[in-house]
Design an enzyme around this catalytic site. Structure first.
Site, PDB file in Angstrom:
ATOM      1  N   LYS A  52       0.799  -1.240   0.104  1.00 41.20           N
ATOM      2  CA  LYS A  52      -0.123  -0.143  -0.020  1.00 41.20           C
ATOM      3  C   LYS A  52       0.784   1.166   0.069  1.00 41.20           C
ATOM      4  CE  LYS A  52      -3.841  -2.403   2.249  1.00 41.20           C
ATOM      5  NZ  LYS A  52      -4.381  -2.886   3.443  1.00 41.20           N
ATOM      6  N   GLN A  96      -5.099  -2.221   9.512  1.00 37.58           N
ATOM      7  CA  GLN A  96      -4.895  -3.480   8.868  1.00 37.58           C
ATOM      8  C   GLN A  96      -5.627  -4.580   9.876  1.00 37.58           C
ATOM      9  OE1 GLN A  96      -3.818  -3.823   5.648  1.00 37.58           O
ATOM     10  NE2 GLN A  96      -3.932  -6.093   5.963  1.00 37.58           N
ATOM     11  N   ASP A 119     -11.542   1.685   3.557  1.00 42.12           N
ATOM     12  CA  ASP A 119     -11.653   0.422   3.449  1.00 42.12           C
ATOM     13  C   ASP A 119     -13.048   0.239   3.168  1.00 42.12           C
ATOM     14  OD1 ASP A 119      -9.300  -1.356   3.553  1.00 42.12           O
ATOM     15  OD2 ASP A 119      -9.086  -1.304   5.836  1.00 42.12           O
TER      16      ASP A 119
HETATM   17  N1  GUN Z   1      -6.412  -7.430   5.726  1.00 40.07           N
HETATM   18  C1  GUN Z   1      -6.694  -8.299   4.671  1.00 40.07           C
HETATM   19  N2  GUN Z   1      -7.311  -7.523   3.664  1.00 40.07           N
HETATM   20  C2  GUN Z   1      -7.541  -6.239   4.197  1.00 40.07           C
HETATM   21  C3  GUN Z   1      -7.918  -4.944   3.718  1.00 40.07           C
HETATM   22  O1  GUN Z   1      -8.535  -4.864   2.648  1.00 40.07           O
HETATM   23  N3  GUN Z   1      -8.178  -4.044   4.654  1.00 40.07           N
HETATM   24  C4  GUN Z   1      -7.657  -4.117   5.911  1.00 40.07           C
HETATM   25  N4  GUN Z   1      -8.015  -3.177   6.995  1.00 40.07           N
HETATM   26  N5  GUN Z   1      -7.074  -5.221   6.543  1.00 40.07           N
HETATM   27  C5  GUN Z   1      -6.952  -6.198   5.580  1.00 40.07           C
END
Ligand code: GUN
Length: 293
Positions: A52, A96, A119
């Site tokens: 990211k 996350q 998200d």
């Molecule tokens: N863990 C796995 N995929 C994601 C996601 O798209 N967002 C978040 N916050 N955690 C994750």
């Protein structure tokens, strides 16, 4: 058969976002700022967050990672979330997942200001999405929509079968594709672990979306000639044939299913690559205050 190429489309969208950031800069505006909260040292989470950050840099965003040990308290995280909610320099942020067991993921998700919830996990964004209101849409369903749109795949009146009813893929994508408009207007069937005669149902699908997390579950006999197949599965399987000792398999037996399809996503190189792009799109929308004004 046409490959729905996540690499080409994700690069295209990134170029478009980078151009928008350049325009914002030229006009003296603030570049979009995404913050990620990372708790603990889970390998998968570290990789996601690193990717990211890299993608943010590629498109010219500001990116910050806030790290906490896995002993951090829920109260401390809620405090940090409140600071981010009220920090005007931060356009959007994510926490996350997964989080350590002593922290309620639901409480954390609900503490995030929906205006900064890039998200798209907050119940307000989920609710707004299901009734067709402007909302942040979560990464995987948004990635699927982006692929359908970019390849101009007809959806109106089509029978879409979704395998899997998870909150992050099956449920939202089935909602989105049943909404009025494009890409939507589908007749949607959701199948899950209690569904009887799954192959009978999948054989009637014009569009088949598979998000089960079971390697190579969908075989050629389950797919109609000319179907569009979207494989969301990413399964790590041990393999002697690769240097790393493992390989990635989708939920679809690609080699035998692909010849029957009009369009199909590869794994890797399909929907997965579009998920980070969706997060970037949402962060840009947050910076431009497109959803909530
Ligand atoms: N863990 C796995 N995929 C994601 C996601 O798209 N967002 C978040 N916050 N955690 C994750």
């Amino acid at each position: 058969m046409i490959l729905l190429d996540g690499k080409i489309i994700s690069e295209q969208v990134k170029v478009e976002i980078a151009q928008e950031v350049e325009n914002i800069k030229k006009q003296g505006g603030k570049v979009p700022h995404l913050v990620a909260i990372l708790v603990g040292h889970d390998g998968g989470s570290e990789t996601y967050v690193a990717n990211k950050e890299k993608s943010c840099t590629q498109v010219g965003f500001k990116s910050t990672v806030l790290r906490f040990e896995d002993t951090v308290t829920e109260a401390k995280l809620l405090y940090e979330i409140n600071l981010l909610n009220n920090n005007p320099d931060v356009d959007g942020f994510i926490v996350q997942m997964p989080l350590p067991k002593h922290i309620s993921e639901q409480k954390i998700t609900e503490a995030i200001d929906p205006k900064k919830d890039v998200d798209g996990f907050h119940p307000l964004n989920v609710g707004r999405m299901t009734i067709g209101m402007p909302a942040y849409i979560s990464a995987t369903p948004d990635g699927i929509i982006e692929l359908l749109r970019r390849y101009k795949i007809e959806t109106s009146g089509k029978h879409c079968v979704v395998l899997g009813r998870s909150n992050i893929v099956g449920r939202p994508i089935s909602n989105l594709l049943s909404l009025k408009g494009y890409p939507g207007d589908c007749t949607v069937t959701v199948c899950h672990s209690r569904t009887k005669n799954i192959p009978e149902i999948t054989r009637t699908a014009d569009i088949l979306i598979v998000a089960l997390g079971q390697a190579e579950y969908v075989t050629a006999d389950m797919v109609k000639e000319g179907a569009v197949v979207i494989d969301v599965g990413i399964n790590r399987i041990k393999s002697d044939a690769t240097k790393s000792g493992w390989k990635l398999l989708g939920d679809v037996k690609f080699d035998e299913v692909a010849p029957k399809c009009s369009y199909i996503t590869p794994v890797p190189g399909g929907v997965g690559l579009l998920t980070i792009v969706s997060l970037l799109k949402n962060t840009l929308k947050a910076a431009k205050k497109e959803i909530y004004g």
